[in-house]
Design an enzyme around this catalytic site. Structure first.
Site, PDB file in Angstrom:
ATOM      1  N   CYS A 132       0.948  -1.201   0.035  1.00 35.84           N
ATOM      2  CA  CYS A 132       0.109  -0.028  -0.095  1.00 35.84           C
ATOM      3  C   CYS A 132       0.808   1.007   0.125  1.00 35.84           C
ATOM      4  CB  CYS A 132      -1.077   0.032   1.352  1.00 35.84           C
ATOM      5  SG  CYS A 132      -1.993   1.401   1.434  1.00 35.84           S
ATOM      6  N   ASP A 195      -7.457  -3.975  -8.980  1.00 34.33           N
ATOM      7  CA  ASP A 195      -7.054  -2.613  -8.040  1.00 34.33           C
ATOM      8  C   ASP A 195      -7.224  -1.427  -8.960  1.00 34.33           C
ATOM      9  OD1 ASP A 195      -5.995  -1.139  -6.131  1.00 34.33           O
ATOM     10  OD2 ASP A 195      -4.255  -1.956  -5.768  1.00 34.33           O
ATOM     11  N   HIS A 227      -6.623  -4.808  -4.384  1.00 30.46           N
ATOM     12  CA  HIS A 227      -5.793  -4.028  -3.660  1.00 30.46           C
ATOM     13  C   HIS A 227      -5.564  -4.802  -2.290  1.00 30.46           C
ATOM     14  CE1 HIS A 227      -3.456  -0.289  -2.506  1.00 30.46           C
ATOM     15  NE2 HIS A 227      -3.842  -0.495  -1.395  1.00 30.46           N
TER      16      HIS A 227
END
Length: 259
Positions: A132, A195, A227
């Site tokens: 992330c 994502d 994600h």
């Protein structure tokens, strides 16, 4: 535990502890995991946390790498200002994540790599893996420093701009994609086909820029994954692509750090 990739089945093989270490004139917090078995050379891995901070999942990932013979350090990049007041509330997470200065993050990550190298049995080679916002910081680290031998960027978002509303900010003065020509080590970049940040289109942009600059970059888009698909404590977890990613990342690190 059986469906968690790299899960440590024998806790006695790993020693994990909260630590403090120097970064410039500051002392920052972190987590260190070391193997308790074998002898000889143990390469290092810097595990870079998500936007939510140094949560248990990140500490567990450090232990998983230690279980494979690595000295793993997970620095708390929020050490100075403190992390989000409520990691479950994205409205408290974003200001902390976007407010962390890139230059400060790189300095702390360099200090973490130096700390790992300071161990007598470190072997000298150090890699980094981040998730992330930590994926973005992994790419930033690899493009801003010469202290890494390998890097794995897992779904690093906002590599093309600073925030949803600004291309650059004082904390994030240069889009990370614009730094790819400075990449100093082999990179494995991980994307999920579902994502939205980062997108598959951004994976192609990263590939194009890396190839143009003659950099050693491997990019993989994982199917049936969005994600944070390795985050087994969140609903985003996808077991099959997570297992595939763990195998790929371990193989990448073994090739570049243990060879």
């Amino acid at each position: 535990m059986a469906n968690i990739p790299g899960a440590v089945s024998d806790p006695s093989r790993v020693h994990g502890e909260a630590i403090e270490f120097k970064s410039g004139s500051d002392t920052i917090k972190g987590y260190l995991a070391r193997p308790t078995f074998g002898s000889g050379s143990n390469p290092g891995i810097v595990v870079i946390h998500e936007a939510f901070g140094l949560v248990e999942h990140i500490r567990d990932l450090a232990r998983r790498f230690a279980n494979l013979g690595y000295i793993a350090i997970a620095p708390d990049l929020y050490s100075r200002a403190g992390g989000p007041s409520n990691p479950d509330d994205i409205n408290t997470v974003f200001p902390v994540m976007f407010g962390l200065p890139d230059a400060q993050a790189v300095g702390d990550l360099e200090a973490a790599a130096d700390h790992v190298r300071s161990f007598r049995n470190s072997g000298g080679k150090v890699g980094a893996i981040g998730f992330c916002s930590g994926g973005r910081q992994t790419l930033l680290f690899a493009c801003s420093s010469t202290k890494l031998n390998a890097a794995v960027d897992c779904w690093g978002g906002f590599i093309h701009r600073a925030t949803p509303d600004a291309e650059t900010t004082p904390a994030r003065p240069t889009p990370v994609l614009d730094l790819v020509d400075r990449l100093s080590c082999p990179l494995f970049a991980v994307f999920g086909e579902e994502d939205q940040n980062p997108t598959v289109a951004q994976s192609e942009e990263l590939r194009t820029r890396a190839q143009r600059a003659g950099k050693d970059v491997t990019i993989k888009v994982y199917k049936n994954a969005g994600h944070a698909f390795l985050a087994d404590y969140r609903p985003s977890y996808r077991e099959q692509p997570a297992q595939e990613l763990w195998s790929d990342a371990v193989g990448f690190f073994d090739k570049h750090l243990k060879g």
